[in-house]
Design a protein around this motif. Structure first.
Motif, mmCIF file in Angstrom:
data_model
loop_
_atom_site.group_PDB
_atom_site.id
_atom_site.type_symbol
_atom_site.label_atom_id
_atom_site.label_comp_id
_atom_site.label_asym_id
_atom_site.label_seq_id
_atom_site.Cartn_x
_atom_site.Cartn_y
_atom_site.Cartn_z
ATOM 1 N N LEU A 1 0.821 -1.213 0.000
ATOM 2 C CA LEU A 1 0.000 0.000 0.000
ATOM 3 C C LEU A 1 0.857 1.267 0.000
ATOM 4 O O LEU A 1 0.504 2.263 -0.637
ATOM 5 N N THR A 2 1.966 1.221 0.713
ATOM 6 C CA THR A 2 2.837 2.401 0.799
ATOM 7 C C THR A 2 3.325 2.831 -0.567
ATOM 8 O O THR A 2 3.283 4.016 -0.930
ATOM 9 N N PHE A 3 3.778 1.878 -1.360
ATOM 10 C CA PHE A 3 4.333 2.234 -2.666
ATOM 11 C C PHE A 3 3.264 2.333 -3.745
ATOM 12 O O PHE A 3 3.511 2.893 -4.811
ATOM 13 N N ALA A 4 2.077 1.813 -3.465
ATOM 14 C CA ALA A 4 0.987 1.964 -4.428
ATOM 15 C C ALA A 4 0.279 3.305 -4.232
ATOM 16 O O ALA A 4 -0.068 3.992 -5.204
ATOM 17 N N LEU A 5 0.075 3.707 -2.981
ATOM 18 C CA LEU A 5 -0.685 4.929 -2.684
ATOM 19 C C LEU A 5 0.191 6.135 -2.361
ATOM 20 O O LEU A 5 -0.176 7.266 -2.674
ATOM 21 N N GLN A 6 1.314 5.895 -1.693
ATOM 22 C CA GLN A 6 2.255 6.961 -1.335
ATOM 23 C C GLN A 6 1.578 8.117 -0.590
ATOM 24 O O GLN A 6 1.901 9.278 -0.794
ATOM 25 N N LEU B 1 0.254 8.908 3.498
ATOM 26 C CA LEU B 1 0.232 8.406 4.873
ATOM 27 C C LEU B 1 -1.181 8.099 5.356
ATOM 28 O O LEU B 1 -1.446 7.033 5.917
ATOM 29 N N ASN B 2 -2.106 9.040 5.156
ATOM 30 C CA ASN B 2 -3.464 8.855 5.659
ATOM 31 C C ASN B 2 -4.192 7.715 4.965
ATOM 32 O O ASN B 2 -4.919 6.942 5.594
ATOM 33 N N LEU B 3 -4.000 7.609 3.648
ATOM 34 C CA LEU B 3 -4.650 6.532 2.915
ATOM 35 C C LEU B 3 -4.108 5.164 3.322
ATOM 36 O O LEU B 3 -4.868 4.204 3.476
ATOM 37 N N LEU C 1 0.363 6.982 11.411
ATOM 38 C CA LEU C 1 -0.458 7.990 12.082
ATOM 39 C C LEU C 1 0.404 9.061 12.744
ATOM 40 O O LEU C 1 -0.042 10.188 12.937
ATOM 41 N N ILE C 2 1.637 8.696 13.089
ATOM 42 C CA ILE C 2 2.537 9.634 13.770
ATOM 43 C C ILE C 2 3.206 10.581 12.777
ATOM 44 O O ILE C 2 3.303 11.785 13.008
ATOM 45 N N PHE C 3 3.704 10.019 11.659
ATOM 46 C CA PHE C 3 4.375 10.861 10.658
ATOM 47 C C PHE C 3 3.351 11.766 9.968
ATOM 48 O O PHE C 3 2.191 11.393 9.792
ATOM 49 N N GLN C 4 3.811 12.931 9.570
ATOM 50 C CA GLN C 4 2.970 13.901 8.874
ATOM 51 C C GLN C 4 3.410 14.026 7.417
ATOM 52 O O GLN C 4 4.571 13.791 7.082
ATOM 53 N N ALA C 5 2.461 14.412 6.542
ATOM 54 C CA ALA C 5 2.766 14.537 5.109
ATOM 55 C C ALA C 5 3.838 15.579 4.840
ATOM 56 O O ALA C 5 4.590 15.479 3.866
ATOM 57 N N ASP C 6 3.924 16.612 5.725
ATOM 58 C CA ASP C 6 4.908 17.663 5.517
ATOM 59 C C ASP C 6 6.188 17.445 6.316
ATOM 60 O O ASP C 6 7.009 18.358 6.448
ATOM 61 N N SER C 7 6.359 16.233 6.848
ATOM 62 C CA SER C 7 7.593 15.924 7.572
ATOM 63 C C SER C 7 8.775 15.984 6.610
ATOM 64 O O SER C 7 8.652 15.606 5.442
ATOM 65 N N PRO C 8 9.937 16.487 7.064
ATOM 66 C CA PRO C 8 11.098 16.608 6.174
ATOM 67 C C PRO C 8 11.599 15.247 5.711
ATOM 68 O O PRO C 8 11.453 14.247 6.415
ATOM 69 N N GLY D 1 10.967 9.915 1.575
ATOM 70 C CA GLY D 1 9.778 10.659 1.954
ATOM 71 C C GLY D 1 9.169 10.138 3.246
ATOM 72 O O GLY D 1 9.543 9.069 3.741
ATOM 73 N N PRO D 2 8.200 10.877 3.804
ATOM 74 C CA PRO D 2 7.560 10.477 5.069
ATOM 75 C C PRO D 2 6.928 9.086 5.009
ATOM 76 O O PRO D 2 6.972 8.345 5.995
ATOM 77 N N HIS D 3 6.331 8.722 3.862
ATOM 78 C CA HIS D 3 5.676 7.418 3.776
ATOM 79 C C HIS D 3 6.689 6.279 3.844
ATOM 80 O O HIS D 3 6.416 5.221 4.419
ATOM 81 N N VAL D 4 7.878 6.503 3.269
ATOM 82 C CA VAL D 4 8.927 5.478 3.333
ATOM 83 C C VAL D 4 9.491 5.399 4.749
ATOM 84 O O VAL D 4 9.761 4.308 5.268
ATOM 85 N N GLN D 5 9.654 6.551 5.395
ATOM 86 C CA GLN D 5 10.132 6.577 6.777
ATOM 87 C C GLN D 5 9.161 5.830 7.695
ATOM 88 O O GLN D 5 9.573 5.084 8.583
ATOM 89 N N ALA D 6 7.855 6.066 7.472
ATOM 90 C CA ALA D 6 6.840 5.381 8.282
ATOM 91 C C ALA D 6 6.914 3.869 8.082
ATOM 92 O O ALA D 6 6.800 3.093 9.046
ATOM 93 N N LEU D 7 7.119 3.443 6.827
ATOM 94 C CA LEU D 7 7.213 2.012 6.548
ATOM 95 C C LEU D 7 8.445 1.410 7.217
ATOM 96 O O LEU D 7 8.383 0.293 7.758
ATOM 97 N N MET D 8 9.560 2.133 7.205
ATOM 98 C CA MET D 8 10.771 1.644 7.864
ATOM 99 C C MET D 8 10.547 1.495 9.364
ATOM 100 O O MET D 8 11.013 0.532 9.986
ATOM 101 N N CYS D 9 9.812 2.439 9.953
ATOM 102 C CA CYS D 9 9.482 2.342 11.380
ATOM 103 C C CYS D 9 8.585 1.137 11.641
ATOM 104 O O CYS D 9 8.723 0.460 12.663
ATOM 105 N N THR D 10 7.662 0.878 10.711
ATOM 106 C CA THR D 10 6.790 -0.290 10.843
ATOM 107 C C THR D 10 7.607 -1.577 10.830
ATOM 108 O O THR D 10 7.356 -2.497 11.615
ATOM 109 N N PHE D 11 8.606 -1.652 9.936
ATOM 110 C CA PHE D 11 9.488 -2.817 9.910
ATOM 111 C C PHE D 11 10.220 -2.967 11.245
ATOM 112 O O PHE D 11 10.351 -4.075 11.774
ATOM 113 N N ALA D 12 10.719 -1.839 11.784
ATOM 114 C CA ALA D 12 11.440 -1.878 13.056
ATOM 115 C C ALA D 12 10.528 -2.356 14.189
ATOM 116 O O ALA D 12 10.920 -3.170 15.028
ATOM 117 N N VAL D 13 9.277 -1.852 14.206
ATOM 118 C CA VAL D 13 8.305 -2.280 15.222
ATOM 119 C C VAL D 13 8.021 -3.773 15.076
ATOM 120 O O VAL D 13 7.958 -4.514 16.066
#
Length: 279
Positions: A136-141, A143-145, A201-208, A214-226
């Motif tokens: 979903l991350t790479f299909a939608l890119q 965060l909210n979706l 839910l924690i990362f924001q679309a305007d996060s650096p 990008g933020p969506h990739v960072q969120a996915l990496m955090c998901t892997f870590a969790v």
């Protein structure tokens, strides 16, 4: 060591409502006290229990169950029998190796009867949702979706898994056990889903961006870590309870997690291009 273990077993016995478990733990405490008395007679010294260690074991018992606490404690003292033999205390060595281990094996803790249901819910959620989130991350890119799709998919799957476990258990066990098995499967699946979706839910679309990510990739990496952290903690718990290798179980589950996520990533990219999705 013997004084500390005797105090731990005494306290664990007082915590038990089951008279059988209480009797077993009291019996082990008496053996530890006898070992302590033998050594005290040899050395001419009286010792007291290590209060810090006693407190640590009681806290572990309240958090993870008394079986985990007992096996964790015994694992740290696995070389005690060899030391006793070197001192000529063969009777104590044999009791440490055989009798106490047999008594520990007789303990019956309800939560362990449903460990299979917890494993089922948690492992399924880790593999299925981590893979889904990667796709979903790479299909939608977005965060909210991704968070929305992940939560809807995960919550629905949790109820589905709980219902399936109930129907499966119902054919073999009485209704009460089937309900509990379904509950443990559902709650373990649901909690895992919430932890895995949390980064989106924690990362924001305007996060650096971070190193071009990008933020969506960072969120996915955090998901892997969790996900890896959940795998590590749960497999450590099971390795203590079941007395099996932590390393082999962790590597196996982590490998499956990574493989499914990689395949899902490729599917997400392929479907995005094939369907012309542009979000």
């Amino acid at each position: 060591m013997e004084a500390t273990e005797a105090e731990v077993y005494r306290r664990l016995a007082k915590m038990q409502e089951d008279p059988v478990n209480q009797s077993i733990l009291e019996g082990i405490a008496l053996e530890e006290e006898r070992h302590e008395a033998v050594i005290a007679k040899m050395t001419g010294e009286e010792v007291k229990a290590d209060r810090a260690k006693v407190t640590r074991q009681i806290v572990l018992a309240r958090l993870f169950g008394f079986t985990f606490s007992v096996k964790m404690m015994e694992a740290t003292e696995q070389d005690a029998a060899a030391e006793y033999r070197n001192l000529g205390l063969h009777d104590i060595a044999e009791e440490e190796e055989a009798h106490e281990q047999n008594m520990i094996g007789m303990l019956d803790e309800e939560r362990l009867r449903y460990s299979g249901s917890v494993v089922l819910g948690m492992s399924d959620a880790l593999v299925e949702l981590t893979g889904a989130l990667a796709g979903l991350t790479f299909a939608l890119q977005d965060l909210n979706l991704v968070a929305l799709a992940g939560l809807v998919t995960g919550i629905a799957a949790a109820f589905s898994m709980g219902a399936s476990e109930y129907l499966s258990s119902r054919t073999e066990k009485k209704a009460e056990s089937a309900v509990k098995a379904a509950f443990f499967t559902w709650i373990s699946y649901l909690l895992t889903v919430l932890l895995l979706v949390a980064p989106f839910l924690i990362f924001q679309a305007d996060s650096p961006e971070f190193h071009g990510l990008g933020p969506h990739v960072q969120a996915l990496m955090c998901t892997f870590a969790v996900g890896l952290l959940i795998v590590a903690l749960f497999n450590f718990y099971l390795s203590v309870i079941e007395e099996v290798s932590f390393r082999s179980r962790f590597l196996e589950m982590a490998g499956i997690l990574g493989m499914v996520s990689l395949i899902s990533y490729g599917i997400g990219i392929a479907l995005r291009g094939a369907l012309g999705v542009d979000v």
